[in-house]
Scaffold this active site. Structure first.
Site, PDB file in Angstrom:
ATOM      1  N   VAL A  60       0.812  -1.224   0.000  1.00 46.25           N
ATOM      2  CA  VAL A  60       0.000   0.000   0.000  1.00 46.25           C
ATOM      3  C   VAL A  60       0.841   1.268   0.000  1.00 46.25           C
ATOM      4  O   VAL A  60       0.312   2.362  -0.204  1.00 46.25           O
ATOM      5  CB  VAL A  60      -0.984   0.027   1.188  1.00 46.25           C
ATOM      6  CG1 VAL A  60      -1.979  -1.115   1.090  1.00 46.25           C
ATOM      7  CG2 VAL A  60      -0.246   0.017   2.525  1.00 46.25           C
ATOM      8  N   ASN A  86      -7.178  -1.095   5.867  1.00 47.92           N
ATOM      9  CA  ASN A  86      -6.887  -1.727   7.153  1.00 47.92           C
ATOM     10  C   ASN A  86      -5.412  -2.054   7.341  1.00 47.92           C
ATOM     11  O   ASN A  86      -4.971  -2.233   8.469  1.00 47.92           O
ATOM     12  CB  ASN A  86      -7.718  -3.002   7.283  1.00 47.92           C
ATOM     13  CG  ASN A  86      -7.251  -3.896   8.403  1.00 47.92           C
ATOM     14  OD1 ASN A  86      -7.481  -3.622   9.575  1.00 47.92           O
ATOM     15  ND2 ASN A  86      -6.563  -4.986   8.042  1.00 47.92           N
ATOM     16  N   SER A 138      -7.334   3.196  15.550  1.00 44.19           N
ATOM     17  CA  SER A 138      -7.026   2.423  16.755  1.00 44.19           C
ATOM     18  C   SER A 138      -7.396   3.254  17.975  1.00 44.19           C
ATOM     19  O   SER A 138      -7.423   4.496  17.922  1.00 44.19           O
ATOM     20  CB  SER A 138      -5.535   2.083  16.806  1.00 44.19           C
ATOM     21  OG  SER A 138      -5.151   1.647  18.096  1.00 44.19           O
ATOM     22  N   TYR A 151       3.063   4.782  15.945  1.00 46.69           N
ATOM     23  CA  TYR A 151       1.777   4.146  15.679  1.00 46.69           C
ATOM     24  C   TYR A 151       0.620   5.082  16.045  1.00 46.69           C
ATOM     25  O   TYR A 151      -0.307   5.289  15.254  1.00 46.69           O
ATOM     26  CB  TYR A 151       1.677   2.843  16.460  1.00 46.69           C
ATOM     27  CG  TYR A 151       0.458   2.015  16.143  1.00 46.69           C
ATOM     28  CD1 TYR A 151       0.405   1.259  14.965  1.00 46.69           C
ATOM     29  CD2 TYR A 151      -0.634   1.981  17.002  1.00 46.69           C
ATOM     30  CE1 TYR A 151      -0.709   0.497  14.668  1.00 46.69           C
ATOM     31  CE2 TYR A 151      -1.758   1.222  16.705  1.00 46.69           C
ATOM     32  CZ  TYR A 151      -1.788   0.482  15.536  1.00 46.69           C
ATOM     33  OH  TYR A 151      -2.901  -0.272  15.240  1.00 46.69           O
ATOM     34  N   ALA A 153       0.581   8.372  16.454  1.00 49.77           N
ATOM     35  CA  ALA A 153       0.537   9.576  15.620  1.00 49.77           C
ATOM     36  C   ALA A 153      -0.030   9.265  14.243  1.00 49.77           C
ATOM     37  O   ALA A 153      -0.830  10.039  13.698  1.00 49.77           O
ATOM     38  CB  ALA A 153       1.938  10.171  15.495  1.00 49.77           C
ATOM     39  N   SER A 154       0.362   8.132  13.691  1.00 40.85           N
ATOM     40  CA  SER A 154      -0.129   7.775  12.360  1.00 40.85           C
ATOM     41  C   SER A 154      -1.632   7.503  12.386  1.00 40.85           C
ATOM     42  O   SER A 154      -2.366   7.892  11.474  1.00 40.85           O
ATOM     43  CB  SER A 154       0.627   6.562  11.810  1.00 40.85           C
ATOM     44  OG  SER A 154       0.365   5.395  12.570  1.00 40.85           O
ATOM     45  N   LYS A 155      -2.113   6.861  13.434  1.00 40.89           N
ATOM     46  CA  LYS A 155      -3.543   6.556  13.530  1.00 40.89           C
ATOM     47  C   LYS A 155      -4.365   7.814  13.821  1.00 40.89           C
ATOM     48  O   LYS A 155      -5.493   7.959  13.331  1.00 40.89           O
ATOM     49  CB  LYS A 155      -3.781   5.493  14.595  1.00 40.89           C
ATOM     50  CG  LYS A 155      -3.248   4.114  14.215  1.00 40.89           C
ATOM     51  CD  LYS A 155      -3.898   3.586  12.952  1.00 40.89           C
ATOM     52  CE  LYS A 155      -3.519   2.149  12.655  1.00 40.89           C
ATOM     53  NZ  LYS A 155      -4.182   1.622  11.431  1.00 40.89           N
ATOM     54  N   ILE A 184      -8.973  -6.247  21.018  1.00 41.78           N
ATOM     55  CA  ILE A 184      -9.718  -7.316  20.359  1.00 41.78           C
ATOM     56  C   ILE A 184      -8.963  -8.630  20.520  1.00 41.78           C
ATOM     57  O   ILE A 184      -7.726  -8.650  20.587  1.00 41.78           O
ATOM     58  CB  ILE A 184      -9.913  -6.999  18.861  1.00 41.78           C
ATOM     59  CG1 ILE A 184     -10.493  -5.581  18.688  1.00 41.78           C
ATOM     60  CG2 ILE A 184     -10.817  -8.022  18.195  1.00 41.78           C
ATOM     61  CD1 ILE A 184     -11.840  -5.341  19.335  1.00 41.78           C
TER      62      ILE A 184
END
Length: 247
Positions: A60, A86, A138, A151, A153-155, A184
């Site tokens: 991606v 995703n 997230s 993670y 910051a990107s989300k 989950i």
């Protein structure tokens, strides 16, 4: 069969929550292109839903790979109605020791990948009169977690990208929403629950008192992809059992 005769592309769709979303879509009548770097055991789904599952090797972060993914979806199923971005990557570590390479890899997959996939489907969906784009975020996009700077910051950026995309693409009949899972029973969540000491800390933060099931995330993804959410746009749907960060 809420997604009968629709075609979905799910990136990171061969394992974890991506696969759970793909399974939920298939159960509701959709055809699904599962895009990922590795097929894992996706053939199991193809055996259950013959003629409605296709695996496409995809990076991606690469424009050409994403363009090929869209082309293959059209060639295979003749349409592209739903995109679920995703695919995700976590390179956790404290800021002082997080390498630039790990930062770039995380942001490249989690954010740039969402941008490239979104951009690639706009014309196709617009020509069909509209479509559904669902980006996966997230719980740590809005809650501070030491050691997860890249993670998180990107989300967080994915959630703002979702809102901006919703504004820009609404005139084309395309809705853009975000799905934000909590802990989950899959992947990292399962690892947390496997350590009784760590799990007790996190369990107290969950009003539900348990991990979420992958199919519960899949059900939320079906809602955002179907007609029931036709008046939902630019929304971040948290699926986290009532997660409280301080407990």
């Amino acid at each position: 069969m809420r997604l009968q005769d629709r075609t979905a592309v799910v990136t990171g769709g061969t394992r974890g929550l991506g696969r759970a979303i793909a399974e939920s879509y298939l159960a509701e009548g959709a055809s699904v292109v599962c895009a990922a770097r590795n097929p894992y055991d996706i053939e199991e789904l193809a055996d259950v839903y013959p003629g409605r599952v296709h695996y496409q090797e995809t990076d991606v972060t690469d424009e050409d790979s994403v363009a090929e993914l869209v082309e293959v979806a059209l060639e295979t199923f003749g349409a592209l109605d739903i995109l679920v971005s995703n695919a995700g990557l976590s390179r956790d570590g404290s800021i002082s020791r997080l390498s630039a390479a790990d930062w770039n890899a995380t942001v490249g997959t989690n954010l740039t990948g969402v941008f490239l996939c979104t951009r690639a489907v706009i014309r196709i969906m617009a020509e069909r009169g509209g479509g559904r784009i669902i980006n996966v975020s997230s719980c740590v996009a809005t809650r501070t977690a030491a050691g997860a700077a890249a993670y998180s910051a990107s989300k967080a950026a994915v959630e703002m990208f979702t809102r901006t995309s919703a504004v820009e693409l609404a005139p084309k009949g395309i809705t853009v929403n975000c799905l934000s899972p909590g802990y989950i029973d899959e992947g990292m969540g399962k690892k947390v629950a496997a350590d009784s000491r760590v799990w007790e800390t996190y369990r107290r933060r969950l009003l539900a008192g348990r991990l979420g099931r992958p199919d519960e995330v899949g059900s939320a993804a079906v809602f955002l992809a179907g007609d029931d959410s036709s008046y939902v746009n630019g929304h971040v749907l948290e699926v986290n059992g009532g997660l409280m960060w301080a407990a």
